[in-house]
Design a protein around this motif. Sequence first.
Motif, short mmCIF file in Angstrom:
data_model
loop_
_atom_site.label_atom_id
_atom_site.label_comp_id
_atom_site.label_asym_id
_atom_site.label_seq_id
_atom_site.Cartn_x
_atom_site.Cartn_y
_atom_site.Cartn_z
N LYS A 290 0.83 -1.21 0.00
CA LYS A 290 0.00 0.00 0.00
C LYS A 290 0.87 1.26 0.00
CE LYS A 290 -4.25 -1.62 -0.10
NZ LYS A 290 -5.16 -1.30 -1.21
N ASP B 114 -10.26 -1.51 1.18
CA ASP B 114 -10.88 -1.41 -0.14
C ASP B 114 -12.31 -1.88 0.02
OD1 ASP B 114 -8.51 -0.60 -1.27
OD2 ASP B 114 -8.16 -2.45 -2.41
N GLU C 65 -13.27 -3.80 -6.80
CA GLU C 65 -12.99 -2.61 -5.98
C GLU C 65 -13.71 -1.37 -6.50
OE1 GLU C 65 -8.81 -1.61 -5.41
OE2 GLU C 65 -9.36 0.49 -5.10
N GLY D 71 -11.05 2.88 -2.63
CA GLY D 71 -9.78 2.67 -1.94
C GLY D 71 -9.72 3.69 -0.82
MN MN Z 1 -7.17 0.83 -4.53
#
Ligand code: MN
Length: 456
Positions: free
Chosen positions: A355, A372, A380, A383
């Motif tokens: 990340k 997420d 997704e 985020g």
């Molecule tokens: Mn993401």
Amino acid sequence: MKHTDIRDIFYDSSFVGKTVTVCGWVRTSRDSKNVSFLEINDGTALKHLQVVIDKEKITGYENAMKLGCSVKVNGTICENPNNGVEINASEILVLGESPTDYPLQKKRHTLEFLRTMPHLRVRTNTFNAVFRVRSVLASAIHNYFQSRGYVYVNTPIITGSDAEGAGEVFRVTTQGFDHGCKTEEEYYANDFFGKKAGLSVSGQLEGEVAAMAFGKIYTFGPSFRAENSNTPRHLAEFWHIEPEVAFAELPDIIEIAEDMIKNIIGVVLEKCPDEIAFFEKHFEPGLSDKLKSIISHEFGIVEYTEAIEILKQSGRQFNYPCDWGCDLQTEHERYITEEVFKKPVFVINYPKDIKAFYMKQNPDGKTVAATDLLVPGVGEIIGCSEREADYGKLTEAMKARNMKFDDYSDYLDLRKFGSVPHSGFGLGFERILMYITGMANIRDITLYPRTVGSVR
Ligand code: MN
Ligand code: ATP
């Protein structure tokens, strides 16, 4: 041009018996012995208005029978047992003719075929429905934040910082290929801004600046990614909603994200019943129940570590094997949300190494307070993370990534002067739109999609 919107005629029964003028494009036409029929659409409603032409009363309307032409019709609104209401024409004027090479002659075309003509596909029912929902959704998002005291900020589109240190930025330059520079440094020093510039991949860093003054902010604008992702859910230019909230930790921002998603879906259900019924019929059976169920159930929540266990024990053959520490691929994300939870689910606390540098480091030393939001059918859509508010920890994470402190001096100052816990997320506008409409390809909910190898 004085005329009445077709939408108003359908929704207001007091029009019956009245004489009105309507305008629109001819979608279908049909001829019988004594009467001819047109169906016209002006874009204000999904349904077409039927125009009844008494051949004894009206002549010279042949060009109005050609699909795609635009017309102005005078007439009386009458009840029609099948179609609600229709208009009995007393006068028809062709505003713009449409020769027989108009490409949309058939009733139904494939979405692939329609992608070849973005300027005309918007005149089909599908795109009429998509863009009405898109517009209502945009307004619902603004309303959600505005009514809760968030400040709408416009973060820069051209940026000198390369947001996450990722190599997926479109460069902005005014110099031609024959610039004559010997080195990269010389090239950028001579360029418009005197330094390397690009299109923003996210407004987050500037959003944080604003949140550290206004408390709650959101952005709603385009982001650009030069990634080579030729998938049904990636665009090179997409619209991004990025709230940033001071005095909020991960659980707080998760609550906000869930509440916002439910709220905006509720607005679409209320304001776009015809469009949702259309998508349900043509694209996603059960759509309306799905949307109602999202609103009335809690979203799932699962630790990343647990998600990995679930995947490993699933007995599934994935194309990408997964182990603790790997990024979840779309196939993994979809398995978790579609097969295990069967509803939207937040995956929380990802390994810090996969990340971004700005995410808050958890006490375990291995994970960050990131999440997420995954949804069935898309994967997704959000985020999200709590941001690292501690100067020492943030600079440590930047060092580990070989980042230049000079490029982030504003961002670091936020941790130096009155730092507070804060969190935010990025919602892909087209992704949530795909989820709400059931449209499977992001190219079909964007007016002019920009993707690898394709710009128009
Ligand atoms: Mn993401
Ligand atoms: P993905 O893994 O799907 O490529 P990401 O993790 O790179 O997305 P983020 O940087 O977290 O994306 O961006 C926040 C949100 O913006 C994503 O959850 C998604 O909804 C949306 N988004 C990101 N990239 C794109 C894209 N290329 N096209 C459309 N939407 C996007």
